[in-house]
Scaffold this active site. Structure first.
Site: not given
Length: 298
Positions: A10, A44, A68-69, A110, A134, A159
């Site tokens: 990611g 996993d 993370a999702y 945040d 989330y 962000w």
């Protein structure tokens, strides 16, 4: 030390790959899928046995959890999956590090704030008031880590953008170069964070062995405050995309299943004082990222 970075393909994980190249420690980068040309251990983190075996086989001392999702809108329809990745997986990692007396560095958000009408930067001791799935599942992840009894550092950020993957900066670079006009909300305020800056801070804290004795929750974003509208105007200006007329608008002009925080600026006093962190202003880091993206194209 032996350090495991999860979610390594990611945005943040890829930036940690870059900063960790200079380390004398051993870094293991894992994800659930492989990427061509990138060394990745398939792991996993929702599988407790798999995590325990990997940690044991590689004598892992520190886990940096970047997984993370993060699809805020989709999370509203996928609570179980979001809870599994954002809350249950961190619990597995925390329990595992507790068992080996290791350290967990976990990235939060945040979005654990938002329901209350804040107008001053949020500090680490404020009660979480998430407005959507989330943020709620990320808050559950924090709570699971704290209750595990492991040595941990939770870093909330906001962000996030980088040269990697999909993010707001890359989307707006495309839109402002192809659209004659664009509406962007001005009533959601926060601070952009360049993933490289966050990766560098995490790396320095881990490498200097500064976590034991300083466990807890910390905030990190770039310095300054802006709206998504301001952010977009800066992106267009720095990239030379001056042909697009960017207009401010209200959030209710873009109906969504989730209510995003209207103010989620993070107070970074604690991380600066505890670890001696110096944080760049958001426009300085944005300019650096855009320059790197431009060099990739050339």
């Amino acid at each position: 030390m032996n350090i495991l970075v999860t979610g390594a393909n990611g945005q943040l994980g890829n930036e940690i790959r870059i900063v960790a190249k200079q380390s004398q420690n051993n870094y293991y980068f894992s994800d659930i899928i492989a990427v061509s040309g990138v060394d990745t251990h398939i792991l996993d983190i929702t599988d407790a046995n798999a995590v325990a075996n990997f940690v044991k086989d590689n004598n892992i001392n520190v886990v940096i959890n970047c997984a993370a999702y993060t699809n805020v809108d989709a999370a509203e329809d996928n609570y179980e999956l979001a809870e599994k990745l954002n809350a249950e997986a961190p619990k597995i990692l925390a329990n595992c590090m507790k068992n080996v007396e290791g350290i967990l560095v976990h990235i939060s958000t945040d979005y654990v704030f938002g329901k209350e009408p804040y107008n001053t930067p949020c500090n680490e001791n404020q009660t979480g008031t998430p407005t959507g799935v989330y943020g709620l599942t990320k808050l559950h992840g924090e709570e699971n880590i704290k209750s595990s009894g492991c040595n941990y550092l939770i870093i909330r950020t906001s962000w996030l953008y980088s040269e990697f993957g999909k993010n707001f900066v890359k989307t707006m670079l495309n839109l402002t170069s192809t659209k004659p006009e664009l509406k962007v909300v001005f009533d959601q305020v926060g601070t952009p964070t360049y993933a490289y800056d966050l990766a560098k801070v995490i790396y320095e804290i881990v490498e200097q062995n500064k976590i034991i004795g300083n466990e807890g929750i910390y905030h990190f974003s770039n310095e300054g405050v802006c709206s998504w509208y301001d952010f977009t105007v800066a992106i267009a200006s720095m990239s030379g995309n001056t042909g697009c007329k960017i207009k401010p608008c209200h959030s209710n002009e873009f109906p969504s299943k989730v209510v995003r925080p209207s103010y989620s600026v993070l107070d970074k006093t604690k991380i600066k004082h505890t670890f001696g962190v110096e944080i760049p202003y958001w426009t300085v880091s944005l300019e650096k990222c855009i320059r790197n993206l431009r060099n990739q194209i050339q």
